[in-house]
Design an enzyme around this catalytic site. Structure first.
Site, PDB file in Angstrom:
ATOM      1  N   CYS A 174     -20.413 -26.234 -19.788  1.00 27.67           N
ATOM      2  CA  CYS A 174     -21.144 -25.965 -18.542  1.00 27.67           C
ATOM      3  C   CYS A 174     -22.551 -26.528 -18.592  1.00 27.67           C
ATOM      4  O   CYS A 174     -23.504 -25.876 -18.119  1.00 27.67           O
ATOM      5  CB  CYS A 174     -21.184 -24.475 -18.217  1.00 27.67           C
ATOM      6  N   GLN A 211     -28.219 -16.768 -24.451  1.00 31.17           N
ATOM      7  CA  GLN A 211     -27.949 -17.125 -25.850  1.00 31.17           C
ATOM      8  C   GLN A 211     -29.048 -16.633 -26.788  1.00 31.17           C
ATOM      9  O   GLN A 211     -29.056 -16.969 -27.972  1.00 31.17           O
ATOM     10  CB  GLN A 211     -27.815 -18.652 -25.993  1.00 31.17           C
ATOM     11  N   HIS A 261     -27.872 -24.600 -18.695  1.00 29.56           N
ATOM     12  CA  HIS A 261     -26.506 -24.262 -18.299  1.00 29.56           C
ATOM     13  C   HIS A 261     -26.411 -24.445 -16.771  1.00 29.56           C
ATOM     14  O   HIS A 261     -27.408 -24.270 -16.074  1.00 29.56           O
ATOM     15  CB  HIS A 261     -26.269 -22.799 -18.677  1.00 29.56           C
ATOM     16  N   ASP A 306     -33.781 -17.865 -19.463  1.00 25.27           N
ATOM     17  CA  ASP A 306     -32.369 -17.516 -19.554  1.00 25.27           C
ATOM     18  C   ASP A 306     -32.103 -16.978 -20.959  1.00 25.27           C
ATOM     19  O   ASP A 306     -32.160 -17.714 -21.944  1.00 25.27           O
ATOM     20  CB  ASP A 306     -31.539 -18.775 -19.268  1.00 25.27           C
ATOM     21  N   LYS A 358     -21.692 -11.570 -23.874  1.00 32.07           N
ATOM     22  CA  LYS A 358     -22.062 -12.358 -25.045  1.00 32.07           C
ATOM     23  C   LYS A 358     -22.758 -11.495 -26.096  1.00 32.07           C
ATOM     24  O   LYS A 358     -23.118 -11.983 -27.160  1.00 32.07           O
ATOM     25  CB  LYS A 358     -22.977 -13.523 -24.642  1.00 32.07           C
TER      26      LYS A 358
HETATM   27  C1  LIG Z   1     -27.415 -20.421 -21.630  1.00 30.41           C
HETATM   28  C2  LIG Z   1     -26.390 -19.805 -20.727  1.00 30.41           C
HETATM   29  N1  LIG Z   1     -26.742 -19.437 -19.493  1.00 30.41           N
HETATM   30  C3  LIG Z   1     -25.865 -18.872 -18.652  1.00 30.41           C
HETATM   31  C4  LIG Z   1     -24.561 -18.639 -19.015  1.00 30.41           C
HETATM   32  C5  LIG Z   1     -23.627 -18.022 -18.018  1.00 30.41           C
HETATM   33  O1  LIG Z   1     -23.176 -16.789 -18.412  1.00 30.41           O
HETATM   34  P1  LIG Z   1     -22.173 -15.992 -17.476  1.00 30.41           P
HETATM   35  O2  LIG Z   1     -20.945 -16.847 -17.375  1.00 30.41           O
HETATM   36  O3  LIG Z   1     -21.919 -14.718 -18.179  1.00 30.41           O
HETATM   37  O4  LIG Z   1     -22.837 -15.820 -16.163  1.00 30.41           O
HETATM   38  C6  LIG Z   1     -24.157 -18.998 -20.290  1.00 30.41           C
HETATM   39  C7  LIG Z   1     -22.767 -18.752 -20.736  1.00 30.41           C
HETATM   40  O5  LIG Z   1     -21.891 -19.556 -20.718  1.00 30.41           O
HETATM   41  C8  LIG Z   1     -25.089 -19.602 -21.159  1.00 30.41           C
HETATM   42  O6  LIG Z   1     -24.730 -19.978 -22.387  1.00 30.41           O
END
Ligand SMILES: Cc1ncc(COP(=O)(O)O)c(C=O)c1O
Lengths: 159, 415
Positions: free
Chosen positions: B373, B208, B129, B205, B231
């Site tokens: 993203c 997910q 991401h 990370d 999430k």
């Molecule tokens: C794998 C992953 N990392 C990071 C994020 C970023 O999350 P947040 O927007 O809550 O910081 C997301 C969410 O879109 C994600 O799916």
């Protein structure tokens, strides 16, 4: 919620299925400008050739949704052979049509002129895109090629 | 149809989520975008509401009962956040941030600046991401660091065949625990081992991963970890950074201001203890309360059971999609494969994802269309955008059936 038939008019689907002026032009004499929609990753590549103040040729490549592709296709058909002044006026009217009066954003091209009912003479098929305004997230799709056109005209003028 | 888990009552679970009752143009909402953000159960909404109605005061300051209670409730959220991932010392090692993106920025800004000098190497993957790419690219604009990317193979999994070579000389290895596009779940063990052999720290990370299955940062032998509240049934505005205390101790502070200091003079300051050293200003108090309630809700159902439910439903969805639409191209592992989560990204013939999701919306079906993203990954897949369906604990086979019906309408419209 607005109905899908407001968005996906038959003319729009027709331009989407058989886009006009697809392809590329030699640069120079044409200018080549890429436009991106950061929201969805759509991209458009616009080739514009201006000769003696007239848009003598235009081609479009890139990929995108039905709205961005058909808007680009209709735009190309509408500007080909027109002089630059007319094209700029059309851009202003198109952006005015695409503006959401209540929230008033999307006016990045200067103040928006008040426009009355869409004039079918000026707009022709483009009037079919009017329904996009009811789907605010899609406005960016419809205006992508037009913003790219502004850049292309500026670059052509600078050359 | 697959065997039902005896004690998993998805109808009851669905009824805990008020938003899922919403009717739009005569259609009940079918929410298939939980990978972007999940919905909240009553218990989370009520906990936050109750906090504001009965207990709100600023934390770590007032010497009066309400303020002490507010502090306790804020800190309980932290403890729950640590318990969920089996952090060894949650009271010190859990930093509450705005979201996981902020957790990454915190690490890149503080640990990165202190430890990555010209010539340093870090390792990421092609399926990250933007949250785990851009903060490092920002550091790279200032310093001559090298970023290596573990590639993905044709099976959409990380290609670990060259792992030792990849991590050689690296100081930091940061990988996603589960892809928000491909639905793949990373095999962290070999990555952690190789990284540690090379002397690098490893961050995963969990954005997910944590919402969908049990995670144990100690068993995984991780050094740093992040996840995000919205999430996993929690509120927006709260994220979690965990790191081993020894690492956090060494890291310089991030944002400056109240709360993160021990003493301030006109010409200097000393920092507070962990974890407050990294929490400048009034923190997200009600959000921490909500996060705690969300975690309790998940724990009561049980993450093992949630994972099993999602696995069954994912198989059902993959089978239904492939059966009804031969033109569909799924970017991710197929049904009944190991380490596969409930995120399903696909290309639907020539029809653009925006158009797909617009027509689905007309049927009350909410999916995500776009690059999710993860633009480098999209380039790798050779697409600008995909349509993404994501399944969570409250989804059921009926949701999938409605999706199939709605996709049939999409096909008709653009044929
Ligand atoms: C794998 C992953 N990392 C990071 C994020 C970023 O999350 P947040 O927007 O809550 O910081 C997301 C969410 O879109 C994600 O799916």
């Amino acid at each position: 919620m607005a109905g899908l038939e407001d968005l996906y008019r038959e003319i729009i689907l027709d331009h989407y299925r058989s886009p006009r002026n697809r392809g590329e032009l030699a640069t120079p004499p044409a200018v080549r400008i890429e436009g991106f929609n950061p929201l969805c990753g759509d991209e458009i590549v616009l080739y514009l050739e201006v000769t003696d103040g007239v848009v003598s040729d235009v081609k479009i490549s890139g990929q995108g949704c039905s709205i961005s592709q058909s808007s680009a296709s209709m735009m190309s058909a509408a500007i080909k052979g027109k002089d630059v002044g007319e094209v700029r006026a059309l851009i202003r009217s198109f952006k005015a049509m695409m503006s959401i009066p209540e929230s008033g954003h999307e006016h990045d091209d200067g103040p928006v002129e008040e426009i009355g009912p869409i004039d079918p003479e000026t707009f022709g098929e483009l009037a079919a895109l009017q329904g996009v305004v009811k789907f605010p997230v899609r406005i960016k799709c419809a205006t992508l090629s037009w913003n790219t056109l502004v850049q292309a005209l500026d670059e052509a003028a600078a050359n | 149809m697959a065997i039902k888990q005896s004690e998993y009552d998805v109808t009851k679970i669905k009824s805990d989520f008020p938003l899922l009752d919403r009717v739009q143009d005569g259609n009940k909402i079918v929410f298939l975008d939980s990978a972007a953000s999940s919905q909240r159960p009553y218990s989370v909404l009520e906990a936050m509401d109750d906090y504001y109605k009965t207990t709100h005061a600023n934390v770590h300051r007032g010497v009066y009962a309400i303020a002490e209670e507010a502090t306790r409730r804020y800190e309980e959220g932290r403890l729950a956040a640590g318990r969920l991932i089996n952090a060894p010392d949650p009271a010190r090692e859990i930093i509450l941030t705005k979201n996981v993106t902020e957790a990454y920025n915190l690490v890149a800004y503080t640990w990165g600046r202190a430890n990555l000098h010209d010539g340093a190497v870090i390792v990421l993957t092609e399926s990250e991401h933007h949250a785990n790419i851009v903060p490092w690219l920002m550091l790279k604009q200032e310093r001559d660091i090298t970023i290596r990317y573990i590639p993905i193979g044709d099976d959409f999994r990380l290609d670990l065949s060259n792992l030792d070579e990849m991590v050689k000389g690296a100081k930091f290895v940061s990988v996603t625990g589960a892809s928000n596009v491909l639905g793949t779940i990373t095999d962290l063990e070999p990555i952690v081992k190789a990284a540690h052999r090379a002397g690098a720290l490893v961050m995963a990370d969990g954005a997910q991963l944590v919402p969908h299955r049990p995670v144990d940062v100690q068993a995984l032998d991780l050094d740093l970890f992040g996840y995000t509240g919205h999430k996993l049934l929690g509120p927006t505005g709260i994220g979690v950074l965990w790191a081993r205390a020894a690492i956090l101790e060494e890291m310089p502070p991030f944002l400056g201001g109240g709360e993160m200091i021990n003493d301030v003079r006109l010409d200097g300051f000393t920092t507070n203890e962990l974890p407050w050293k990294f929490e400048a200003g009034t923190p997200p108090i009600a959000e921490s309360v909500g996060l705690g309630a969300a975690i309790r809700y998940l724990e009561e159902i049980g993450l093992e059971k949630i994972a099993a439910h999602e696995a069954e439903l994912t198989n059902y969805a993959l089978d239904s999609l492939c059966e009804h639409f031969p033109e569909i191209e799924i970017f991710g592992p197929g049904a009944r494969t190991e380490r596969r989560g409930g995120v399903i990204s696909f290309r639907f013939g020539d029809i653009h994802p925006h158009d797909v999701s617009q027509v689905l919306d007309q049927h009350g079906v909410c999916v995500r269309a776009g690059h999710h993203c993860a633009k480098p990954l999209m380039r790798r897949l050779g697409v600008n955008a995909t349509t993404r369906v994501s399944l969570y604990l409250y989804n059921d086979e009926h949701d999938v059936d409605v999706l199939i019906e709605a996709l049939t309408a999409v096909k008709k419209m653009f044929a």
